[in-house]
Design an enzyme around this catalytic site. Structure first.
Site, PDB file in Angstrom:
ATOM      1  N   LYS A  86       0.833  -1.222   0.000  1.00  0.00           N
ATOM      2  CA  LYS A  86       0.000   0.000   0.000  1.00  0.00           C
ATOM      3  C   LYS A  86       0.867   1.271   0.000  1.00  0.00           C
ATOM      4  O   LYS A  86       0.699   2.161   0.840  1.00  0.00           O
ATOM      5  CB  LYS A  86      -0.949   0.009   1.190  1.00  0.00           C
ATOM      6  CG  LYS A  86      -1.949  -1.146   1.189  1.00  0.00           C
ATOM      7  CD  LYS A  86      -3.007  -0.966   2.262  1.00  0.00           C
ATOM      8  CE  LYS A  86      -4.037  -2.069   2.276  1.00  0.00           C
ATOM      9  NZ  LYS A  86      -3.536  -3.351   2.794  1.00  0.00           N
ATOM     10  N   GLY A 124       5.459  11.214  -6.145  1.00  0.00           N
ATOM     11  CA  GLY A 124       5.640  10.323  -7.290  1.00  0.00           C
ATOM     12  C   GLY A 124       7.046   9.741  -7.394  1.00  0.00           C
ATOM     13  O   GLY A 124       7.202   8.527  -7.587  1.00  0.00           O
ATOM     14  N   ALA A 125       8.060  10.584  -7.232  1.00  0.00           N
ATOM     15  CA  ALA A 125       9.444  10.097  -7.427  1.00  0.00           C
ATOM     16  C   ALA A 125       9.765   8.980  -6.440  1.00  0.00           C
ATOM     17  O   ALA A 125      10.440   7.997  -6.789  1.00  0.00           O
ATOM     18  CB  ALA A 125      10.426  11.253  -7.264  1.00  0.00           C
TER      19      ALA A 125
HETATM   20  O1  C5P Z   1      -8.062 -12.379   8.138  1.00  0.00           O
HETATM   21  P1  C5P Z   1      -8.761 -11.726   7.007  1.00  0.00           P
HETATM   22  O2  C5P Z   1      -9.386 -12.695   6.018  1.00  0.00           O
HETATM   23  O3  C5P Z   1      -9.736 -10.649   7.448  1.00  0.00           O
HETATM   24  O4  C5P Z   1      -7.576 -11.009   6.195  1.00  0.00           O
HETATM   25  C1  C5P Z   1      -7.797 -10.103   5.147  1.00  0.00           C
HETATM   26  C2  C5P Z   1      -6.483  -9.597   4.655  1.00  0.00           C
HETATM   27  O5  C5P Z   1      -6.722  -8.601   3.664  1.00  0.00           O
HETATM   28  C3  C5P Z   1      -5.624  -8.928   5.714  1.00  0.00           C
HETATM   29  O6  C5P Z   1      -4.259  -9.171   5.357  1.00  0.00           O
HETATM   30  C4  C5P Z   1      -5.929  -7.449   5.565  1.00  0.00           C
HETATM   31  O7  C5P Z   1      -4.846  -6.636   5.934  1.00  0.00           O
HETATM   32  C5  C5P Z   1      -6.159  -7.352   4.061  1.00  0.00           C
HETATM   33  N1  C5P Z   1      -6.978  -6.234   3.633  1.00  0.00           N
HETATM   34  C6  C5P Z   1      -8.271  -6.009   4.070  1.00  0.00           C
HETATM   35  N2  C5P Z   1      -8.977  -4.932   3.605  1.00  0.00           N
HETATM   36  C7  C5P Z   1      -8.437  -4.108   2.714  1.00  0.00           C
HETATM   37  C8  C5P Z   1      -7.145  -4.341   2.248  1.00  0.00           C
HETATM   38  C9  C5P Z   1      -6.442  -5.431   2.722  1.00  0.00           C
HETATM   39  O8  C5P Z   1      -8.790  -6.764   4.876  1.00  0.00           O
HETATM   40  N3  C5P Z   1      -9.140  -3.098   2.243  1.00  0.00           N
END
Ligand code: C5P
Length: 229
Positions: free
Chosen positions: A63, A68-69
């Site tokens: 994430k 930008g650079a």
């Molecule tokens: O344990 P669980 O199934 O909730 O894990 C979901 C994963 O997806 C975690 O690693 C969480 O950080 C990630 N995630 C999320 N929602 C987002 C982006 C990423 O739950 N919007």
């Protein structure tokens, strides 16, 4: 047989636990997500080992967000590794920089629209413009895709709206917030079952705790794969 539509989030404390879990899951799972929580405890080494030694696909969930650079330099650095997906925030300048940084590599850039943990009060606190979250997610997804993202991360409940965008044609939608029927929600609020998430337009689902916290992780993964099949 493993189905690459299932991505397992390796949100375990360290590399050894991650390798152990991957060993337990064996051929049932072919795609793993490694997140920021693992970065300082060997996350990149784990990504490399799973890819090179075990032939798994890797989604590095970093994430990124910066000028930008800096984003371009960070993505270029990550692109030296043989990884499959990388996340950045979906702001157009970030996505354009990530696209530049990933030039020449096959790594897909996925844009985060609005974190699923945020509600309207959180957006107000961050001075984000008025409007329903679902509308803002759709707008940010469209802009990220128009600026070169290979796909977006969204909740399964937003997947159909995004899939309907002309900009989403041929692009990836990856959805966390997935729970098999009867599984504990944890802190996820807006969830869907694996099959419904895919029916709504997701190409891949990310599942963490329902697998790695299960008494029988391999059995839990197998039952999700059976649901997808
Ligand atoms: O344990 P669980 O199934 O909730 O894990 C979901 C994963 O997806 C975690 O690693 C969480 O950080 C990630 N995630 C999320 N929602 C987002 C982006 C990423 O739950 N919007």
């Amino acid at each position: 047989m493993s189905d690459d539509r299932l991505i397992v989030a390796l949100d375990v404390p360290n590399v050894l636990d991650g390798l152990e879990l991957a060993k337990t899951l064996g051929s049932t799972v072919n795609f793993y997500k490694i997140g920021l929580g693992m970065l300082t405890s060997g996350g990149l080494a784990l990504a490399n080992e799973l890819k090179q030694e075990h032939g798994k696909r890797i989604f590095l969930d970093m994430k990124f967000f910066d000028i930008g650079a800096t984003v371009e330099a960070a993505v270029r650095g990550v692109a030296q590794f043989d990884l499959d997906f990388l996340t950045v925030h979906g702001d157009p300048h970030v996505v354009r920089a990530a696209r530049q940084g990933a030039a020449g590599s096959d790594m897909k850039i996925l844009a985060v629209t609005i974190l699923t943990s945020l509600d309207r009060d959180d957006l107000d606190a961050s001075c984000i413009k008025a409007g329903q979250i679902t509308d803002l997610v759709q707008e940010r997804a469209g802009r990220a895709l128009a600026n070169g993202a290979d796909g977006v991360i969204a909740s399964p409940q937003e997947a159909a709206l995004i899939r309907a965008l002309p900009e989403a044609e041929g692009k990836l939608i990856v959805t966390p917030g997935v729970r098999p029927t009867g599984a504990a929600l944890g802190d996820q609020k807006r969830v869907m079952t694996p099959a419904k998430a895919i029916a709504n337009g997701a190409d891949h689902i990310v599942v963490g705790r329902p697998i790695w916290q299960a008494a029988d992780p391999r059995g839990a993964a197998m039952s999700i794969q059976a649901e997808l099949a």
